[in-house]
Motif scaffolding. Structure first.
Motif, PDB file in Angstrom:
ATOM      1  N   VAL A   1       0.870  -1.179   0.000  1.00 46.35           N
ATOM      2  CA  VAL A   1       0.000   0.000   0.000  1.00 46.35           C
ATOM      3  C   VAL A   1       0.902   1.222   0.000  1.00 46.35           C
ATOM      4  CG1 VAL A   1      -1.741   1.315   1.254  1.00 46.35           C
ATOM      5  CG2 VAL A   1      -1.850  -1.173   1.228  1.00 46.35           C
ATOM      6  N   ARG A   2       0.815   2.043  -1.026  1.00 48.01           N
ATOM      7  CA  ARG A   2       1.733   3.162  -1.198  1.00 48.01           C
ATOM      8  C   ARG A   2       1.254   4.442  -0.506  1.00 48.01           C
ATOM      9  NH1 ARG A   2       6.733   2.615  -2.294  1.00 48.01           N
ATOM     10  NH2 ARG A   2       7.052   0.492  -3.007  1.00 48.01           N
ATOM     11  N   GLY A   3      -0.039   4.539  -0.201  1.00 50.42           N
ATOM     12  CA  GLY A   3      -0.542   5.732   0.461  1.00 50.42           C
ATOM     13  C   GLY A   3      -1.963   5.517   0.932  1.00 50.42           C
ATOM     14  N   PRO A   4      -2.498   6.413   1.776  1.00 50.23           N
ATOM     15  CA  PRO A   4      -3.866   6.266   2.286  1.00 50.23           C
ATOM     16  C   PRO A   4      -4.874   6.176   1.145  1.00 50.23           C
ATOM     17  CG  PRO A   4      -2.697   7.959   3.502  1.00 50.23           C
ATOM     18  CD  PRO A   4      -1.824   7.606   2.341  1.00 50.23           C
ATOM     19  N   GLY A   5      -5.719   5.153   1.185  1.00 52.42           N
ATOM     20  CA  GLY A   5      -6.743   4.968   0.167  1.00 52.42           C
ATOM     21  C   GLY A   5      -6.252   4.333  -1.105  1.00 52.42           C
ATOM     22  N   HIS A   6      -4.961   4.033  -1.211  1.00 51.81           N
ATOM     23  CA  HIS A   6      -4.420   3.418  -2.418  1.00 51.81           C
ATOM     24  C   HIS A   6      -4.786   1.936  -2.471  1.00 51.81           C
ATOM     25  CE1 HIS A   6      -1.073   6.555  -3.403  1.00 51.81           C
ATOM     26  NE2 HIS A   6      -2.151   7.130  -2.901  1.00 51.81           N
ATOM     27  N   ALA A   7      -4.774   1.395  -3.666  1.00 55.99           N
ATOM     28  CA  ALA A   7      -5.013  -0.031  -3.850  1.00 55.99           C
ATOM     29  C   ALA A   7      -3.780  -0.822  -3.417  1.00 55.99           C
ATOM     30  CB  ALA A   7      -5.332  -0.321  -5.316  1.00 55.99           C
TER      31      ALA A   7
ATOM     32  N   THR B   1      -8.357  -4.329  10.704  1.00 55.06           N
ATOM     33  CA  THR B   1      -7.258  -3.419  10.994  1.00 55.06           C
ATOM     34  C   THR B   1      -6.408  -3.165   9.753  1.00 55.06           C
ATOM     35  OG1 THR B   1      -7.228  -4.274  13.249  1.00 55.06           O
ATOM     36  CG2 THR B   1      -5.332  -2.977  12.567  1.00 55.06           C
ATOM     37  N   ASP B   2      -6.225  -4.182   8.913  1.00 50.93           N
ATOM     38  CA  ASP B   2      -5.496  -3.968   7.658  1.00 50.93           C
ATOM     39  C   ASP B   2      -6.190  -2.910   6.812  1.00 50.93           C
ATOM     40  OD1 ASP B   2      -3.575  -6.179   8.049  1.00 50.93           O
ATOM     41  OD2 ASP B   2      -5.321  -7.469   7.775  1.00 50.93           O
ATOM     42  N   LEU B   3      -7.502  -3.027   6.707  1.00 53.56           N
ATOM     43  CA  LEU B   3      -8.252  -2.085   5.879  1.00 53.56           C
ATOM     44  C   LEU B   3      -8.298  -0.700   6.507  1.00 53.56           C
ATOM     45  CD1 LEU B   3     -11.195  -4.413   4.773  1.00 53.56           C
ATOM     46  CD2 LEU B   3      -8.959  -4.082   3.703  1.00 53.56           C
ATOM     47  N   SER B   4      -8.290  -0.641   7.840  1.00 54.59           N
ATOM     48  CA  SER B   4      -8.285   0.638   8.534  1.00 54.59           C
ATOM     49  C   SER B   4      -6.975   1.387   8.282  1.00 54.59           C
ATOM     50  CB  SER B   4      -8.496   0.428  10.028  1.00 54.59           C
ATOM     51  OG  SER B   4      -8.463   1.641  10.740  1.00 54.59           O
ATOM     52  N   VAL B   5      -5.859   0.659   8.268  1.00 49.28           N
ATOM     53  CA  VAL B   5      -4.572   1.294   7.956  1.00 49.28           C
ATOM     54  C   VAL B   5      -4.581   1.796   6.525  1.00 49.28           C
ATOM     55  CG1 VAL B   5      -2.114   0.869   7.609  1.00 49.28           C
ATOM     56  CG2 VAL B   5      -3.242  -0.007   9.651  1.00 49.28           C
ATOM     57  N   ARG B   6      -5.051   0.971   5.612  1.00 49.58           N
ATOM     58  CA  ARG B   6      -5.061   1.379   4.202  1.00 49.58           C
ATOM     59  C   ARG B   6      -5.917   2.624   4.005  1.00 49.58           C
ATOM     60  NH1 ARG B   6      -7.260  -1.690  -1.193  1.00 49.58           N
ATOM     61  NH2 ARG B   6      -9.250  -1.517  -0.106  1.00 49.58           N
ATOM     62  N   ALA B   7      -7.011   2.731   4.740  1.00 52.17           N
ATOM     63  CA  ALA B   7      -7.897   3.886   4.616  1.00 52.17           C
ATOM     64  C   ALA B   7      -7.346   5.134   5.298  1.00 52.17           C
ATOM     65  CB  ALA B   7      -9.267   3.547   5.190  1.00 52.17           C
ATOM     66  N   GLY B   8      -6.283   4.972   6.099  1.00 51.23           N
ATOM     67  CA  GLY B   8      -5.722   6.108   6.809  1.00 51.23           C
ATOM     68  C   GLY B   8      -6.322   6.345   8.174  1.00 51.23           C
ATOM     69  N   HIS B   9      -7.172   5.436   8.665  1.00 50.99           N
ATOM     70  CA  HIS B   9      -7.806   5.603   9.974  1.00 50.99           C
ATOM     71  C   HIS B   9      -6.905   5.157  11.124  1.00 50.99           C
ATOM     72  CE1 HIS B   9     -11.844   5.148   7.659  1.00 50.99           C
ATOM     73  NE2 HIS B   9     -11.371   6.379   7.589  1.00 50.99           N
ATOM     74  N   THR B  10      -6.025   4.202  10.854  1.00 48.97           N
ATOM     75  CA  THR B  10      -5.073   3.745  11.862  1.00 48.97           C
ATOM     76  C   THR B  10      -3.690   4.209  11.432  1.00 48.97           C
ATOM     77  OG1 THR B  10      -6.407   1.807  12.423  1.00 48.97           O
ATOM     78  CG2 THR B  10      -4.063   1.713  12.975  1.00 48.97           C
ATOM     79  N   PRO B  11      -2.975   4.933  12.284  1.00 52.27           N
ATOM     80  CA  PRO B  11      -1.773   5.652  11.838  1.00 52.27           C
ATOM     81  C   PRO B  11      -0.521   4.792  11.721  1.00 52.27           C
ATOM     82  CG  PRO B  11      -2.194   6.119  14.138  1.00 52.27           C
ATOM     83  CD  PRO B  11      -3.349   5.270  13.668  1.00 52.27           C
TER      84      PRO B  11
ATOM     85  N   LEU C   1       2.987   4.627   5.912  1.00 47.64           N
ATOM     86  CA  LEU C   1       2.919   4.109   4.549  1.00 47.64           C
ATOM     87  C   LEU C   1       4.017   4.779   3.718  1.00 47.64           C
ATOM     88  CD1 LEU C   1      -0.967   4.256   4.045  1.00 47.64           C
ATOM     89  CD2 LEU C   1       0.412   2.281   4.741  1.00 47.64           C
ATOM     90  N   PRO C   2       4.494   4.105   2.662  1.00 45.41           N
ATOM     91  CA  PRO C   2       4.063   2.823   2.093  1.00 45.41           C
ATOM     92  C   PRO C   2       4.453   1.663   3.003  1.00 45.41           C
ATOM     93  CG  PRO C   2       6.035   3.580   0.991  1.00 45.41           C
ATOM     94  CD  PRO C   2       5.618   4.699   1.896  1.00 45.41           C
ATOM     95  N   ALA C   3       3.674   0.589   2.892  1.00 42.81           N
ATOM     96  CA  ALA C   3       3.880  -0.524   3.810  1.00 42.81           C
ATOM     97  C   ALA C   3       3.345  -1.816   3.223  1.00 42.81           C
ATOM     98  CB  ALA C   3       3.187  -0.239   5.145  1.00 42.81           C
ATOM     99  N   VAL C   4       3.828  -2.903   3.797  1.00 42.20           N
ATOM    100  CA  VAL C   4       3.247  -4.228   3.595  1.00 42.20           C
ATOM    101  C   VAL C   4       2.506  -4.568   4.879  1.00 42.20           C
ATOM    102  CG1 VAL C   4       3.689  -6.672   3.165  1.00 42.20           C
ATOM    103  CG2 VAL C   4       5.090  -4.927   2.025  1.00 42.20           C
ATOM    104  N   LEU C   5       1.203  -4.815   4.765  1.00 40.16           N
ATOM    105  CA  LEU C   5       0.364  -5.111   5.922  1.00 40.16           C
ATOM    106  C   LEU C   5       0.191  -6.626   6.057  1.00 40.16           C
ATOM    107  CD1 LEU C   5      -2.230  -2.249   5.371  1.00 40.16           C
ATOM    108  CD2 LEU C   5      -0.132  -2.215   6.736  1.00 40.16           C
ATOM    109  N   GLY C   6      -0.847  -7.041   6.778  1.00 35.69           N
ATOM    110  CA  GLY C   6      -1.106  -8.458   6.988  1.00 35.69           C
ATOM    111  C   GLY C   6      -0.632  -8.904   8.353  1.00 35.69           C
ATOM    112  N   HIS C   7      -1.549  -9.471   9.145  1.00 40.97           N
ATOM    113  CA  HIS C   7      -1.174  -9.915  10.490  1.00 40.97           C
ATOM    114  C   HIS C   7      -1.900 -11.177  10.921  1.00 40.97           C
ATOM    115  CE1 HIS C   7      -4.721  -7.384  11.126  1.00 40.97           C
ATOM    116  NE2 HIS C   7      -4.896  -7.985  12.288  1.00 40.97           N
ATOM    117  N   GLU C   8      -2.335 -11.975   9.950  1.00 42.35           N
ATOM    118  CA  GLU C   8      -2.909 -13.285  10.254  1.00 42.35           C
ATOM    119  C   GLU C   8      -2.240 -14.326   9.349  1.00 42.35           C
ATOM    120  OE1 GLU C   8      -7.473 -12.358  11.757  1.00 42.35           O
ATOM    121  OE2 GLU C   8      -7.166 -12.972   9.685  1.00 42.35           O
ATOM    122  N   GLY C   9      -0.921 -14.408   9.457  1.00 40.56           N
ATOM    123  CA  GLY C   9      -0.180 -15.279   8.561  1.00 40.56           C
ATOM    124  C   GLY C   9       0.075 -16.656   9.136  1.00 40.56           C
TER     125      GLY C   9
END
Length: 386
Positions: free
Chosen positions: A22-28, A56-66, A69-77
């Protein structure tokens, strides 16, 4: 799509992997080749087989959780150990592991068996984007080679074919189990089940009301079926989710659009109210309903996480009169190394049917999976790796 390789380059202590960035808030989410550090002494390199998508992954991507970014998310691996640092003795190459949250292991909370209260929990899991010393675990390649790339999300950043995690965050589990079922145990399943079994602990004859039947809420319903609670009530506006909750162990299911939930709960219990409630939606109005529906001395666990700064309004005289307790619940209050194996055994015995809430998507379809999660079409989308 490039395949991962575990070949160490001659000039950098890294391996390459395919990751959803994810390269920035709201990005694909965009698939990119990234470089993953080799393990330090206390770290483990995991070849990821599956990773769940969480709110929480989607909240970070949306910019709601600080999270930076850019980042690699995912926390149920979940996956297979590829390599271990020199000081790691808890897992070995070839082991099957579930990845959970990171903790320091040295603060008073960690030393007394409460890693979810770790002094370093925010930095290690949510807000840092790097190791505690500031060093990155991930780097870009190509035109992004010199740009920052944040990782270490919940100690793992598992939306990738390889993940680097602290050994403390890894839980060995039996080999041969479906990776897409194991993945949600690292967060959503342990959170919902732990909230019921570790925090709320319903007693014989109790009524437990679960507000919201996403993956956490349905895990709570499944766990409640393992207790002596007499009545397990699921509250959700989605008829499909209510039907699934009934199939997984709820005794009743309420549509909040048809009846006021606190009043309906009191009607179901002869005016008594709920002895225990779990709020998973993150909506302040729903939390108010959960508290208002409690019996005298009842306990409400709060799992739902709205954006920072969200307030909830409560009836103070009613609080004084009825004496409810409101308890924040993080990751089910569990010690993953002992709790997740117990849940896995319950799944193997057919007593915790986690597969009923999972739908799989290939990593390349992560945008479709994220949309399915955000729109409520799928309870728990799980990415499978190439």
């Amino acid at each position: 799509m490039p395949r991962t390789t575990a070949t160490v380059t001659a000039t950098a202590p890294t391996v390459t992997a395919t990751a959803a960035v994810v390269r920035g808030p709201g990005h694909a989410f965009a698939l990119e080749e990234v470089r993953v550090d080799e393990p330090r002494p206390d770290e483990v390199l995991v070849r990821v087989r599956a990773a769940g998508i969480c709110h929480t992954d989607l909240s970070v991507r949306a910019g709601h959780t600080p999270f930076p970014l850019p980042a690699v998310l995912g926390h149920e691996g979940t996956g297979t150990v590829e390599a271990v640092g020199d000081a790691v003795t808890s897992v070995a190459p070839g082991d099957t592991v579930v990845m959970s949250f990171a903790s320091c292991g040295a603060c008073p909370a960690c030393l007394t068996g409460h890693p979810v209260r770790c002094d370093q929990w925010p930095a290690l899991n949510l807000f840092g984007g790097s190791r505690l010393d500031g060093s990155p675990t991930l780097r870009g390649t190509g035109r992004h080679a010199d740009a920052p790339l944040h990782g270490h999300f919940f100690g793992q950043s598992s939306f990738a074919t390889l993940a680097l995690a602290p050994a403390r965050a890894l839980v060995p589990v039996p080999a041969g189990l479906p990776p897409h079922v194991l993945a949600p145990f690292g967060c959503g399943v342990q959170t919902g089940a732990g909230a019921v079994l570790n925090v709320l602990r319903p007693e014989p004859g109790h009524t437990l009301v679960v507000y919201g039947t996403g993956s956490v809420g349905l895990a709570a319903v499944m766990a409640a079926r393992l207790t002596a609670a007499t009545r397990v009530v699921a509250v959700d506006p989605d008829p499909g989710r209510r039907a699934l909750a009934l199939r997984l162990g709820a005794t009743e299911a309420l549509d909040p659009g048809e009846a006021d939930p606190p009043a309906a709960v009191r009607d179901l219990t002869g005016g008594h109210g709920a002895d225990r409630a779990l709020e998973t939606s993150g909506l302040p109005g729903v939390l108010r309903q959960a508290v208002d529906g409690l019996a005298v001395g009842g306990v409400c666990g709060v799992v739902g996480a709205p954006p920072a700064g969200t307030d909830v309004h409560l009836d103070v005289p009613r609080m004084l009169d009825r004496g409810p307790r409101i308890v924040g619940v993080n990751q089910g209050g569990v010690v993953p190394r002992t709790f997740i194996p117990a849940l896995v055994e319950l799944y193997r015995a057919g007593r915790l049917p986690v597969d009923a809430i999972v739908e799989t998507f290939p990593l390349a379809a992560i945008e479709e999976a994220a949309a399915a999660a955000a729109g409520g079409r799928v309870v728990k989308p799980v990415l499978t790796m190439p």
